[in-house]
Design a protein around this motif. Structure first.
Motif, PDB file in Angstrom:
ATOM      1  N   VAL A   4      -7.975   1.585  -3.707  1.00  0.00           N
ATOM      2  CA  VAL A   4      -7.276   1.443  -4.979  1.00  0.00           C
ATOM      3  C   VAL A   4      -6.087   0.510  -4.787  1.00  0.00           C
ATOM      4  CG1 VAL A   4      -5.963   2.622  -6.791  1.00  0.00           C
ATOM      5  CG2 VAL A   4      -8.001   3.687  -5.830  1.00  0.00           C
ATOM      6  N   SER A   5      -5.181   0.877  -3.877  1.00  0.00           N
ATOM      7  CA  SER A   5      -3.992   0.046  -3.694  1.00  0.00           C
ATOM      8  C   SER A   5      -3.800  -0.437  -2.264  1.00  0.00           C
ATOM      9  CB  SER A   5      -2.743   0.805  -4.150  1.00  0.00           C
ATOM     10  OG  SER A   5      -2.592   1.984  -3.391  1.00  0.00           O
ATOM     11  N   HIS A   9      -8.178   7.205  -7.126  1.00  0.00           N
ATOM     12  CA  HIS A   9      -8.841   7.428  -5.843  1.00  0.00           C
ATOM     13  C   HIS A   9      -9.701   8.684  -5.900  1.00  0.00           C
ATOM     14  CE1 HIS A   9      -8.930   8.175  -1.379  1.00  0.00           C
ATOM     15  NE2 HIS A   9      -9.204   6.892  -1.428  1.00  0.00           N
ATOM     16  N   GLU A  49      -2.473   6.121  -8.635  1.00  0.00           N
ATOM     17  CA  GLU A  49      -3.311   5.749  -7.495  1.00  0.00           C
ATOM     18  C   GLU A  49      -4.117   6.956  -7.028  1.00  0.00           C
ATOM     19  OE1 GLU A  49      -4.759   5.206  -3.475  1.00  0.00           O
ATOM     20  OE2 GLU A  49      -3.258   6.667  -4.057  1.00  0.00           O
TER      21      GLU A  49
END
Length: 172
Positions: free
Chosen positions: A158-159, A68, A64
């Motif tokens: 991203v998450s 990012h 992640e």
């Protein structure tokens, strides 16, 4: 972790697809975007070219964080290059559409769910920077006009999405 991007000693984003076997280390040494450890370019003839960590030891590398950071650096590099080269840097966003052409029959108008709206950001902005504080928040990327004045905060998801407080702040 196999990675397409890393940084070099100058902090530049390096794409493994830009490297050739003959000069694989010319732009190095290379550093992982996710964990900061050393990376090596793998430029074989069979597998897809990639960077891998220099150590075979167990490394706590966040995918992640890698995604990012790579996205932030790509936006800054792409926008900066577009400004320098006089090219457009387009942003497409969906906006709600409301038609008022028959307002006499339908006072509330009618609407479509969404329609794409395209902007050339280089018409209004000319500077990009990562991780800049604005109004009590940190923008992943901040685009400005001459470093001040007009501004646009860009958030990379991203998450997990942008915090509701930042979205409700009224900052563009």
């Amino acid at each position: 972790m196999k990675a397409r991007f890393c940084t070099n000693t100058h902090g530049d984003l390096v794409d493994v697809k830009e490297l050739r076997a003959e000069d694989r280390n010319a732009r190095g040494p290379y550093t992982c975007l996710g964990c900061g450890n050393g990376m090596l370019p793998v430029l074989g003839k069979i597998r897809v070219h990639h960077f891998r960590h220099t150590s075979d030891a167990e490394i706590d590398c966040s995918h992640e964080t890698y995604l990012h950071r790579a996205a932030k650096m790509a936006v800054v590099a792409g926008f900066t290059a577009a400004c320098r080269e006089g090219r457009q840097y387009k942003l497409t966003r969906n906006r709600k559409v409301r038609c008022m052409s028959a307002a006499d029959l339908f006072p509330d108008g009618c609407s479509k769910p969404e329609a794409p709206e395209v902007f050339d950001l280089t018409q209004w902005l000319d500077t990009a920077a990562e991780e800049v504080g604005v109004g009590g928040f940190i923008a992943d990327v901040l685009l400005t006009k001459g470093g001040e004045g007009a501004r646009l905060l860009i958030e990379i998801e991203v998450s997990h999405p942008c915090a509701p407080e930042k979205l409700a702040s009224g900052l563009p």
